[in-house]
Design an enzyme around this catalytic site. Structure first.
Site, mmCIF file in Angstrom:
data_model
loop_
_atom_site.group_PDB
_atom_site.id
_atom_site.type_symbol
_atom_site.label_atom_id
_atom_site.label_comp_id
_atom_site.label_asym_id
_atom_site.label_seq_id
_atom_site.Cartn_x
_atom_site.Cartn_y
_atom_site.Cartn_z
ATOM 1 N N GLY A 110 0.779 -1.163 0.073
ATOM 2 C CA GLY A 110 0.050 -0.134 -0.025
ATOM 3 C C GLY A 110 0.774 1.233 0.083
ATOM 4 O O GLY A 110 0.290 2.449 -0.278
ATOM 5 N N CYS A 140 -0.343 -8.085 -2.908
ATOM 6 C CA CYS A 140 -0.530 -9.372 -3.036
ATOM 7 C C CYS A 140 -0.790 -9.622 -4.670
ATOM 8 O O CYS A 140 -0.234 -10.592 -5.011
ATOM 9 C CB CYS A 140 -2.133 -9.595 -2.401
ATOM 10 S SG CYS A 140 -3.261 -8.328 -2.792
ATOM 11 N N ASN A 141 -1.425 -8.786 -5.481
ATOM 12 C CA ASN A 141 -1.216 -9.094 -6.898
ATOM 13 C C ASN A 141 -0.067 -9.005 -7.349
ATOM 14 O O ASN A 141 0.136 -9.878 -8.177
ATOM 15 C CB ASN A 141 -2.322 -8.024 -7.570
ATOM 16 C CG ASN A 141 -3.796 -8.408 -7.191
ATOM 17 O OD1 ASN A 141 -4.181 -9.500 -7.610
ATOM 18 N ND2 ASN A 141 -4.525 -7.291 -6.843
ATOM 19 N N HIS A 220 -8.571 -12.844 -5.297
ATOM 20 C CA HIS A 220 -8.461 -12.194 -6.812
ATOM 21 C C HIS A 220 -8.307 -13.592 -7.673
ATOM 22 O O HIS A 220 -7.608 -14.572 -7.166
ATOM 23 C CB HIS A 220 -7.199 -11.435 -6.638
ATOM 24 C CG HIS A 220 -6.887 -10.349 -5.830
ATOM 25 N ND1 HIS A 220 -7.867 -9.275 -5.635
ATOM 26 C CD2 HIS A 220 -5.938 -9.804 -4.779
ATOM 27 C CE1 HIS A 220 -7.413 -8.427 -4.824
ATOM 28 N NE2 HIS A 220 -6.146 -9.079 -3.987
HETATM 29 P P1 NAD Z 1 -5.778 -3.446 8.145
HETATM 30 O O1 NAD Z 1 -6.678 -2.137 8.047
HETATM 31 O O2 NAD Z 1 -6.340 -4.769 8.035
HETATM 32 O O3 NAD Z 1 -4.773 -3.346 9.180
HETATM 33 C C1 NAD Z 1 -4.159 -2.342 9.473
HETATM 34 C C2 NAD Z 1 -3.697 -2.046 11.215
HETATM 35 O O4 NAD Z 1 -3.044 -0.920 11.267
HETATM 36 C C3 NAD Z 1 -5.236 -2.084 11.932
HETATM 37 O O5 NAD Z 1 -4.989 -2.944 12.880
HETATM 38 C C4 NAD Z 1 -5.016 -0.593 12.420
HETATM 39 O O6 NAD Z 1 -5.664 -0.545 13.626
HETATM 40 C C5 NAD Z 1 -3.489 -0.443 12.551
HETATM 41 N N1 NAD Z 1 -3.196 1.005 12.432
HETATM 42 C C6 NAD Z 1 -3.739 2.040 11.961
HETATM 43 N N2 NAD Z 1 -3.152 3.393 11.864
HETATM 44 C C7 NAD Z 1 -2.166 2.939 12.701
HETATM 45 C C8 NAD Z 1 -0.786 3.650 13.339
HETATM 46 N N3 NAD Z 1 -0.692 4.877 12.972
HETATM 47 N N4 NAD Z 1 -0.035 3.031 13.981
HETATM 48 C C9 NAD Z 1 -0.223 1.734 14.109
HETATM 49 N N5 NAD Z 1 -1.208 0.957 13.768
HETATM 50 C C10 NAD Z 1 -2.024 1.365 13.122
HETATM 51 O O7 NAD Z 1 -4.977 -3.380 6.747
HETATM 52 P P2 NAD Z 1 -4.332 -4.245 5.780
HETATM 53 O O8 NAD Z 1 -5.206 -4.886 5.031
HETATM 54 O O9 NAD Z 1 -3.554 -5.560 6.733
HETATM 55 O O10 NAD Z 1 -3.104 -3.545 5.100
HETATM 56 C C11 NAD Z 1 -1.810 -3.147 5.604
HETATM 57 C C12 NAD Z 1 -0.703 -2.906 4.509
HETATM 58 O O11 NAD Z 1 -0.800 -4.250 3.740
HETATM 59 C C13 NAD Z 1 -1.305 -1.925 3.416
HETATM 60 O O12 NAD Z 1 -0.385 -1.235 3.055
HETATM 61 C C14 NAD Z 1 -1.941 -2.854 2.384
HETATM 62 O O13 NAD Z 1 -1.938 -2.213 0.992
HETATM 63 C C15 NAD Z 1 -0.966 -3.926 2.222
HETATM 64 N N6 NAD Z 1 -1.630 -5.214 1.781
HETATM 65 C C16 NAD Z 1 -3.066 -5.540 2.181
HETATM 66 C C17 NAD Z 1 -3.648 -6.667 1.606
HETATM 67 C C18 NAD Z 1 -5.002 -7.039 1.838
HETATM 68 O O14 NAD Z 1 -5.687 -7.667 0.941
HETATM 69 N N7 NAD Z 1 -5.646 -7.045 3.273
HETATM 70 C C19 NAD Z 1 -2.780 -7.595 0.717
HETATM 71 C C20 NAD Z 1 -1.531 -7.181 0.607
HETATM 72 C C21 NAD Z 1 -0.798 -5.903 0.994
#
Ligand code: NAD
Length: 339
Positions: A110, A140-141, A220
């Site tokens: 992200g 992921c993609n 996906h």
């Molecule tokens: P999410 O929203 O599920 O989890 C994020 C976590 O961070 C939450 O627990 C939130 O409470 C916490 N958080 C928010 N602000 C914060 C801060 N300032 N300090 C500490 N913690 C904080 O998000 P996610 O889906 O796990 O995505 C996280 C990253 O991984 C992003 O960059 C996303 O693009 C990437 N990503 C997500 C996926 C997916 O499909 N979920 C897949 C691959 C990569």
């Protein structure tokens, strides 16, 4: 033991924490949350020390019976590596704190490539990550694309890749996001960002991607065409895929032809959280016409990047110098068995 902190214990962060905790050479020294939530309760149940970004909110947690180990800054002081799994765009605001603490940091897909200046995929560029302070594990993609493109490029040479990404609308627990009843072009322009993102890892690959979002949460689906440098029988491609330790072949005789059935299959395999860490290539779809290769692959968005984060940690610490050793260690600890 490599001391690992997880900043952002959400969808990706909680999975990386569990994957790290079972590696022989790593330990979790803390995870972070911003507010009390079901995930905070789970972190406590699992015995992960819980740190919070804003220490003035300590009472809010402790009132709910969630013990707070300290602030995120305190967590950074005792970590060798922090995995930043905060929501996309938030991670970059943490960079100054990581620099100040002198801690190594891994961001997720992200965030922009430029934030870390290096985008990682275990099979493609593990050795280039050795000793780095900052690394970004691609999305992921992009991870799913890089794995299979790198494998085909090494085996046969890739002239070009054209891929359509049919993306899940939201993760299963995200109740406020759609679409509920539409196919959304995301973006309506071509290419989507996925091709250029692959080029951050594999700069020489000619790739154009298109993407849309559909009303599903499971996984996906990618429809991929590759022009190879030579004509290859489909059996040769299947052999490469079968022998790859992060490409899973969804066997034709399972009769699985959807993400839902594949998710059920992985659930029945007793994988934690029914996670599919590898690319799920549908064996029946793999076909070659002349020097063109065609196939469908399912990518479990919540899972495939998890094991890549584990390898990125090892590469950055520098003790394990080759990718295949790290990949084997990670897969073995996860009790990763073929589909
Ligand atoms: P999410 O929203 O599920 O989890 C994020 C976590 O961070 C939450 O627990 C939130 O409470 C916490 N958080 C928010 N602000 C914060 C801060 N300032 N300090 C500490 N913690 C904080 O998000 P996610 O889906 O796990 O995505 C996280 C990253 O991984 C992003 O960059 C996303 O693009 C990437 N990503 C997500 C996926 C997916 O499909 N979920 C897949 C691959 C990569």
């Amino acid at each position: 033991m490599i001391k690992v902190a997880i900043n952002g214990y959400g969808t990706i962060g909680k999975r990386v924490a569990d994957a790290v905790a079972i590696q022989k050479d790593m330990e979790i020294i803390g995870v972070s949350k911003t507010k009390p939530s079901s995930e905070a309760f789970i972190a406590v149940r699992k015995g992960y020390p819980l740190y919070i970004a804003d220490i003035s909110r300590r009472d809010t947690f402790e009132k709910e019976g969630i013990p707070v180990a300290g602030s995120v800054d305190e967590m950074l002081k005792i970590a060798d590596v922090v995995v930043d799994a905060t929501p996309g765009g938030i991670g970059e605001t943490n960079k100054a704190a990581y620099e100040k603490a002198g801690v190594k940091a891994i961001w997720q897909g992200g965030e922009k490539h430029e934030l870390a200046g290096f985008s990682f995929n275990s099979h493609a560029n593990y050795t280039d990550a050795i000793g780095r302070q900052f690394v970004r594990v691609v999305s992921c993609n992009t991870t799913g694309l890089c794995r299979v493109i790198k494998a085909m490029d090494d085996a046969f040479g890739v002239i070009k890749v054209r891929a359509v990404m049919v993306r899940r609308g939201a993760d299963p627990h995200v109740v406020k996001k759609g679409p509920i009843d539409a196919v959304v072009l995301d973006p309506p322009t071509i290419p989507s960002h996925h091709g250029p993102d692959v080029n951050t890892v594999l700069p020489h690959i000619n790739i154009v991607t298109m993407a849309m979002i559909v009303p599903t949460t499971q996984m996906h689906m990618h429809a991929i065409t590759m022009e190879l440098k030579k004509e290859v029988p489909r059996e040769k491609v299947l052999e490469i895929m079968k022998n790859h330790n992060r490409i899973g072949l969804v066997a034709k005789n399972t009769a699985i032809k959807s993400t839902a059935e594949l998710k059920e299959y992985v659930m029945d395999m007793d994988r934690p959280r029914s996670d599919l860490w590898e690319n799920g290539v549908f064996e029946a779809s793999v076909n070659t016409v002349g020097n063109e290769l065609f196939f469908f692959q399912a990518i479990h968005q919540e899972a495939d990047v998890v094991i890549e984060n584990v390898d990125a940690i090892r590469a950055m610490m520098g003790d394990i110098k080759d990718s295949l050793t790290s990949i084997r260690m990670t897969n073995e600890a996860m009790k990763f068995t073929a589909l």
